[in-house]
Design an enzyme around this catalytic site. Sequence first.
Site, PDB file in Angstrom:
ATOM      1  N   PRO A  78       0.815  -1.220   0.000  1.00  0.00           N
ATOM      2  CA  PRO A  78       0.000   0.000   0.000  1.00  0.00           C
ATOM      3  C   PRO A  78       0.848   1.271   0.000  1.00  0.00           C
ATOM      4  O   PRO A  78       0.344   2.342  -0.313  1.00  0.00           O
ATOM      5  CB  PRO A  78      -0.795  -0.097   1.312  1.00  0.00           C
ATOM      6  CG  PRO A  78      -0.696  -1.514   1.756  1.00  0.00           C
ATOM      7  CD  PRO A  78       0.581  -2.032   1.210  1.00  0.00           C
ATOM      8  N   GLU A 105       1.441  -7.466   8.377  1.00  0.00           N
ATOM      9  CA  GLU A 105       1.831  -6.054   8.423  1.00  0.00           C
ATOM     10  C   GLU A 105       2.944  -5.736   7.424  1.00  0.00           C
ATOM     11  O   GLU A 105       3.443  -4.617   7.407  1.00  0.00           O
ATOM     12  CB  GLU A 105       2.257  -5.663   9.843  1.00  0.00           C
ATOM     13  CG  GLU A 105       1.183  -5.913  10.889  1.00  0.00           C
ATOM     14  CD  GLU A 105      -0.139  -5.257  10.550  1.00  0.00           C
ATOM     15  OE1 GLU A 105      -0.130  -4.066  10.222  1.00  0.00           O
ATOM     16  OE2 GLU A 105      -1.175  -5.938  10.600  1.00  0.00           O
ATOM     17  N   ARG A 143      -1.364  -8.743 -20.617  1.00  0.00           N
ATOM     18  CA  ARG A 143      -2.165  -8.452 -21.818  1.00  0.00           C
ATOM     19  C   ARG A 143      -1.544  -7.371 -22.694  1.00  0.00           C
ATOM     20  O   ARG A 143      -1.940  -7.202 -23.842  1.00  0.00           O
ATOM     21  CB  ARG A 143      -3.613  -8.147 -21.471  1.00  0.00           C
ATOM     22  CG  ARG A 143      -3.821  -7.046 -20.474  1.00  0.00           C
ATOM     23  CD  ARG A 143      -5.254  -7.020 -19.994  1.00  0.00           C
ATOM     24  NE  ARG A 143      -6.211  -6.805 -21.077  1.00  0.00           N
ATOM     25  CZ  ARG A 143      -6.324  -5.684 -21.754  1.00  0.00           C
ATOM     26  NH1 ARG A 143      -5.546  -4.662 -21.472  1.00  0.00           N
ATOM     27  NH2 ARG A 143      -7.203  -5.552 -22.710  1.00  0.00           N
ATOM     28  N   ASP A 157      -7.808   0.353 -25.349  1.00  0.00           N
ATOM     29  CA  ASP A 157      -8.219   0.213 -23.950  1.00  0.00           C
ATOM     30  C   ASP A 157      -8.453   1.571 -23.324  1.00  0.00           C
ATOM     31  O   ASP A 157      -7.771   2.527 -23.649  1.00  0.00           O
ATOM     32  CB  ASP A 157      -7.120  -0.478 -23.131  1.00  0.00           C
ATOM     33  CG  ASP A 157      -7.082  -1.971 -23.347  1.00  0.00           C
ATOM     34  OD1 ASP A 157      -8.081  -2.519 -23.824  1.00  0.00           O
ATOM     35  OD2 ASP A 157      -6.047  -2.568 -23.037  1.00  0.00           O
TER      36      ASP A 157
HETATM   37  C1  4G3 Z   1       2.676  -4.745   2.841  1.00  0.00           C
HETATM   38  C2  4G3 Z   1      -0.701  -4.412  -1.429  1.00  0.00           C
HETATM   39  C3  4G3 Z   1       1.886  -5.700   2.239  1.00  0.00           C
HETATM   40  C4  4G3 Z   1       2.209  -4.007   3.888  1.00  0.00           C
HETATM   41  C5  4G3 Z   1      -0.551  -5.366  -0.438  1.00  0.00           C
HETATM   42  C6  4G3 Z   1       0.120  -5.173   3.722  1.00  0.00           C
HETATM   43  C7  4G3 Z   1      -2.747  -3.736  -0.459  1.00  0.00           C
HETATM   44  C8  4G3 Z   1      -1.804  -3.588  -1.440  1.00  0.00           C
HETATM   45  C9  4G3 Z   1       0.605  -5.926   2.694  1.00  0.00           C
HETATM   46  C10 4G3 Z   1       0.909  -4.195   4.318  1.00  0.00           C
HETATM   47  C11 4G3 Z   1      -1.531  -5.460   0.539  1.00  0.00           C
HETATM   48  C12 4G3 Z   1      -1.983  -2.547  -2.483  1.00  0.00           C
HETATM   49  C13 4G3 Z   1      -0.266  -6.943   2.043  1.00  0.00           C
HETATM   50  N1  4G3 Z   1      -2.610  -4.659   0.490  1.00  0.00           N
HETATM   51  N2  4G3 Z   1      -2.786  -1.530  -2.219  1.00  0.00           N
HETATM   52  N3  4G3 Z   1      -1.481  -6.328   1.572  1.00  0.00           N
HETATM   53  O1  4G3 Z   1      -1.390  -2.649  -3.546  1.00  0.00           O
HETATM   54  O2  4G3 Z   1       0.428  -3.443   5.323  1.00  0.00           O
END
Ligand code: 4G3
Length: 233
Positions: A78, A105, A143, A157
Amino acid sequence: MFAPLYSSIPARAQASGRVRLELHNLRDYASPPHRQTDDTPFGGGPGMVLKPEPLAAAINAIKAQEAGMLPRVIYMSPQGQPLTQRLAEQLSRLPRLLLVCGHYEGIDERIIKKYIDMEISIGDYVLSNGELGAMVLSDAVIRLIDGVIAQDSAAQDSFSTGLLDHPHYTKPALFEGMAVPEVLLSGNHRRIEAWRRQQALASTERKRPDLLASRSASLADSHKEQKDKAHDD
Ligand code: 4G3
């Protein structure tokens, strides 16, 4: 879990030899007898963090599989750079990607520092694991790889054009009292193209005005385009 990458377009891309996908289980790189892949966070707090040693062992082993072709190592998180069609296009031109998926986490920060080339996010929300993000990224990239789908199909697209897609219709011409727009039955390809472009612009202005702003176009452009075309006729 990765079933979506073994059906439809990604499946055909692999069958044609244009794409090779490998899955690696982190536990296979963790030390026996416990093969522990996660641990509690230093400093306290909820959840678990993926331990650095198995991740380093996995990344090193996978990198070494292909002599002279190091992968771009991408961590799905994230905190990453937002995934866009433009970024997917750039990644589709690279010969090799290694996608690292975190759980809980996330992963030990020292792995990010030493082993990760780029961090990518598929959107501003949290998933239970990075695998879902890796599948989304993989599908978007696969793709776009040369020869996987028809060139004109990928070029048209949404987002490649900078606009949302236009509406689509198929048979029957009349469905539950609703007719297909007359222009699509006209056989006049210039009129059809103009109509689709005007629909795409109007839809983008209504649903995603942010896309138009960054593209410095507006509905006024489409009216102008329509008039220009009419004038040409
Ligand atoms: C790292 C990616 C990984 C930290 C992974 C959670 C959302 C996304 C994760 C964390 C994820 C995204 C695993 N969730 N928005 N979960 O791309 O807090």
